[in-house]
Design a protein around this motif. Sequence first.
Motif, PDB file in Angstrom:
ATOM      1  N   ASN A   1       0.709  -1.412   0.084  1.00  0.00           N
ATOM      2  CA  ASN A   1      -0.114   0.195   0.009  1.00  0.00           C
ATOM      3  C   ASN A   1       0.954   1.270   0.059  1.00  0.00           C
ATOM      4  N   GLY A   2       1.998   1.159  -0.788  1.00  0.00           N
ATOM      5  CA  GLY A   2       2.900   2.597  -0.964  1.00  0.00           C
ATOM      6  C   GLY A   2       3.818   2.801   0.103  1.00  0.00           C
ATOM      7  N   LYS A   3       4.096   1.877   0.724  1.00  0.00           N
ATOM      8  CA  LYS A   3       5.365   1.877   1.701  1.00  0.00           C
ATOM      9  C   LYS A   3       6.425   1.943   0.851  1.00  0.00           C
ATOM     10  N   ASN A   4       7.590   2.870   1.339  1.00  0.00           N
ATOM     11  CA  ASN A   4       8.784   2.969   0.559  1.00  0.00           C
ATOM     12  C   ASN A   4       9.363   1.680   0.713  1.00  0.00           C
ATOM     13  N   VAL A   5      10.030   1.346  -0.627  1.00  0.00           N
ATOM     14  CA  VAL A   5      11.043   0.195  -0.896  1.00  0.00           C
ATOM     15  C   VAL A   5      12.017   0.419  -1.944  1.00  0.00           C
ATOM     16  N   VAL A   6      13.237   0.239  -1.599  1.00  0.00           N
ATOM     17  CA  VAL A   6      14.190   0.209  -2.510  1.00  0.00           C
ATOM     18  C   VAL A   6      14.943  -1.187  -2.648  1.00  0.00           C
ATOM     19  N   CYS A   7      15.302  -1.561  -3.796  1.00  0.00           N
ATOM     20  CA  CYS A   7      15.955  -2.770  -3.970  1.00  0.00           C
ATOM     21  C   CYS A   7      17.479  -2.505  -4.613  1.00  0.00           C
ATOM     22  N   LEU A   8      18.359  -3.144  -3.994  1.00  0.00           N
ATOM     23  CA  LEU A   8      19.662  -2.968  -4.727  1.00  0.00           C
ATOM     24  C   LEU A   8      20.386  -4.530  -4.995  1.00  0.00           C
ATOM     25  N   ALA A   9      21.160  -4.571  -5.974  1.00  0.00           N
ATOM     26  CA  ALA A   9      21.792  -5.738  -6.271  1.00  0.00           C
ATOM     27  C   ALA A   9      23.199  -5.550  -5.304  1.00  0.00           C
ATOM     28  N   PHE A  10      23.598  -6.845  -5.148  1.00  0.00           N
ATOM     29  CA  PHE A  10      24.866  -6.856  -4.337  1.00  0.00           C
ATOM     30  C   PHE A  10      25.618  -8.256  -4.570  1.00  0.00           C
ATOM     31  N   ASP A  11      26.576  -8.481  -4.459  1.00  0.00           N
ATOM     32  CA  ASP A  11      27.198  -9.539  -4.633  1.00  0.00           C
ATOM     33  C   ASP A  11      27.849 -10.074  -3.182  1.00  0.00           C
ATOM     34  N   ASN A  12      27.436 -11.460  -3.201  1.00  0.00           N
ATOM     35  CA  ASN A  12      27.526 -12.371  -1.984  1.00  0.00           C
ATOM     36  C   ASN A  12      29.028 -12.887  -1.947  1.00  0.00           C
ATOM     37  N   LYS A  13      29.338 -13.348  -0.669  1.00  0.00           N
ATOM     38  CA  LYS A  13      30.659 -13.949  -0.637  1.00  0.00           C
ATOM     39  C   LYS A  13      31.139 -14.974  -1.753  1.00  0.00           C
ATOM     40  N   ASP A  14      30.419 -15.576  -2.774  1.00  0.00           N
ATOM     41  CA  ASP A  14      30.512 -16.293  -3.674  1.00  0.00           C
ATOM     42  C   ASP A  14      30.586 -15.612  -5.001  1.00  0.00           C
ATOM     43  N   GLN A  15      30.554 -14.307  -4.938  1.00  0.00           N
ATOM     44  CA  GLN A  15      30.525 -13.401  -6.059  1.00  0.00           C
ATOM     45  C   GLN A  15      29.343 -13.883  -6.809  1.00  0.00           C
ATOM     46  N   LEU A  16      28.188 -14.090  -6.299  1.00  0.00           N
ATOM     47  CA  LEU A  16      27.105 -14.169  -7.190  1.00  0.00           C
ATOM     48  C   LEU A  16      26.089 -13.118  -6.795  1.00  0.00           C
ATOM     49  N   THR A  17      25.521 -12.426  -7.830  1.00  0.00           N
ATOM     50  CA  THR A  17      24.679 -11.451  -7.716  1.00  0.00           C
ATOM     51  C   THR A  17      23.389 -11.788  -6.987  1.00  0.00           C
ATOM     52  N   GLU A  18      22.852 -11.047  -6.195  1.00  0.00           N
ATOM     53  CA  GLU A  18      21.780 -11.245  -5.277  1.00  0.00           C
ATOM     54  C   GLU A  18      21.020  -9.919  -5.265  1.00  0.00           C
ATOM     55  N   ILE A  19      19.671  -9.947  -4.946  1.00  0.00           N
ATOM     56  CA  ILE A  19      18.861  -8.781  -4.587  1.00  0.00           C
ATOM     57  C   ILE A  19      18.638  -8.666  -3.067  1.00  0.00           C
ATOM     58  N   ALA A  20      18.725  -7.216  -2.496  1.00  0.00           N
ATOM     59  CA  ALA A  20      18.252  -7.146  -1.369  1.00  0.00           C
ATOM     60  C   ALA A  20      17.234  -5.866  -1.302  1.00  0.00           C
TER      61      ALA A  20
ATOM     62  N   PRO B   1      13.606 -10.995  -4.256  1.00  0.00           N
ATOM     63  CA  PRO B   1      14.764 -10.750  -3.280  1.00  0.00           C
ATOM     64  C   PRO B   1      15.154 -11.861  -2.365  1.00  0.00           C
ATOM     65  N   SER B   2      16.463 -11.943  -2.156  1.00  0.00           N
ATOM     66  CA  SER B   2      16.996 -12.877  -1.324  1.00  0.00           C
ATOM     67  C   SER B   2      17.186 -12.439   0.150  1.00  0.00           C
ATOM     68  N   ARG B   3      17.301 -11.038   0.366  1.00  0.00           N
ATOM     69  CA  ARG B   3      17.301 -10.499   1.550  1.00  0.00           C
ATOM     70  C   ARG B   3      16.372  -9.445   1.866  1.00  0.00           C
ATOM     71  N   LEU B   4      15.786  -9.170   3.057  1.00  0.00           N
ATOM     72  CA  LEU B   4      14.872  -8.284   3.284  1.00  0.00           C
ATOM     73  C   LEU B   4      15.505  -7.562   4.297  1.00  0.00           C
ATOM     74  N   ILE B   5      15.502  -6.253   4.544  1.00  0.00           N
ATOM     75  CA  ILE B   5      16.032  -5.426   5.462  1.00  0.00           C
ATOM     76  C   ILE B   5      15.224  -4.352   5.697  1.00  0.00           C
ATOM     77  N   PHE B   6      14.643  -4.519   7.043  1.00  0.00           N
ATOM     78  CA  PHE B   6      13.699  -3.340   7.680  1.00  0.00           C
ATOM     79  C   PHE B   6      14.400  -2.171   8.288  1.00  0.00           C
ATOM     80  N   LEU B   7      13.986  -0.994   7.812  1.00  0.00           N
ATOM     81  CA  LEU B   7      14.508   0.454   8.536  1.00  0.00           C
ATOM     82  C   LEU B   7      13.385   0.871   8.845  1.00  0.00           C
ATOM     83  N   PRO B   8      13.130   1.672  10.107  1.00  0.00           N
ATOM     84  CA  PRO B   8      12.115   2.867  10.230  1.00  0.00           C
ATOM     85  C   PRO B   8      12.072   3.812   9.420  1.00  0.00           C
TER      86      PRO B   8
END
Length: 500
Positions: free
Chosen positions: A426-445, A472-479
Amino acid sequence: MYNFYTEILNPVLDSISCSKERNAFCINGQFYSYNDFGRHISKIRCALLSTKQENEKVGLVINDDIETYASIFALWLDGYCYVPLHPNWPLERCLDICDQVGIKLILDSSEKSRYEKVKVIPTATLLYSNDMLSPKENVSENELAYILFTSGSTGKPKGVQLMRKNIAAFMDSFWKTGIGITCEDRCLQAFDLSFDVSVQSYLVALTKGACVYTIPHGQIKYIYASELIDEHKITFGAMAPSMLRYLKPYFNEIDASSLRTCILTAEACPLNLMEDWYNCATNTEIFDFYGPTECTIYCTYYKLTKGGYNKSLNGIISIGKPMANCVGLILDESGNELPAGEKGELCIAGDHVTKGYWMNDEKNESSFFQKEVNGTDMRFYHTGDLCYKDADGDIMYSGRLDHQAKIQGFRVEMGEIEFHAREFLNGKNVVCLAFDNKDQLTEIAMFIESEEFNPDEMIAYMRTKMPAYMIPSRLIFLPIFPLNSNDKVDKVKLKAIINI
């Protein structure tokens, strides 16, 4: 001059007529001869002709079977264009593609089709009666060969239109790289048929009478590919570097000595990974090929030197020089060509460049532009890739200019993921970022501006909207999201949180 008939259709038809008993495909352990392939093409073409189809754009459910590959050529012989519909994509996404293109007919080899409101030809149940392999005459080179739908920032997938002349130009360019294939080769097809490298993978083999070895849906791709290479002595293959990253722990156990030519493509290619792969694929020549879908599979390439010096930037192999029929320039924000050593956007022109996106004037206007080069007005594509040319003219890749990433070889726009998440939230703010994990594979947070909650319902909802590789493989909540000096969400600070 190259054209679709001389570069593609005629060589494949020659393979069917002159190499009847040779293997054309190995699919899920079963071999199909070129004679089998021709019969499947004929039966599907017969059914196509009986439908009196007026819309040249036909949906194709891309199962991993002989009927699906035969459907592509049956459509091409009659001047039709195929639009891939993946059996594992959400039905809503596939129906949206059908609506966008106006698809009235779908070829489907599934046991039971899930398309109830569109006419379906069940290709697996058709019976062969007689050969129908003569191509329709007077089909324009400007007719579409296929439309591939990629991730779209508005929440709707966007279709890239590839003409017959684009594919013909690509094949002409490909052979001019010096890569040679014969009817004795065994060629890996490791890519999903919704992804453009799959077209190279089957065309290179079939136009030379070689055998295509595919990877069935549902298999663990890198394991199945390694087994094919080992057991069937694969000699040629295109792979994404991520596949080799998964295989790296098993390099000592894999016999890839049969692999004569290996193309690495679909994402940035780490130099150290290639050096390790040489220890496994001891007899191979490795090429790094680069190209967006909008430039017909590949548009630049770099041949690596085993045991010698290979150009790289920040550990990423050079993408080399433009292929034949392509022009590549590094431009600044004003569209001026930059000298060697200066970074700018790589822009591509030439016969590989697509006619544009399906029914998307706004996107076409922003993605393509005209520029005069040596007295000739040329149409260029903005790749969105930050690059520079070295003193030798080789292109060094530095990263993306925009908000995209390659996930498992597929191009993904973070904006599409954010769109569907915001819709559920319902319109909450969301940002997705790509990052490389420890195995150098690209994931989405995914960052969510909210107190923590159980995300199961949201993830289930997103799975109805997008393919699995976009979840996304990782979800991070921030107030509260951090902001930069321009009062924009500070993505640098967000990315730093991923690494904590």
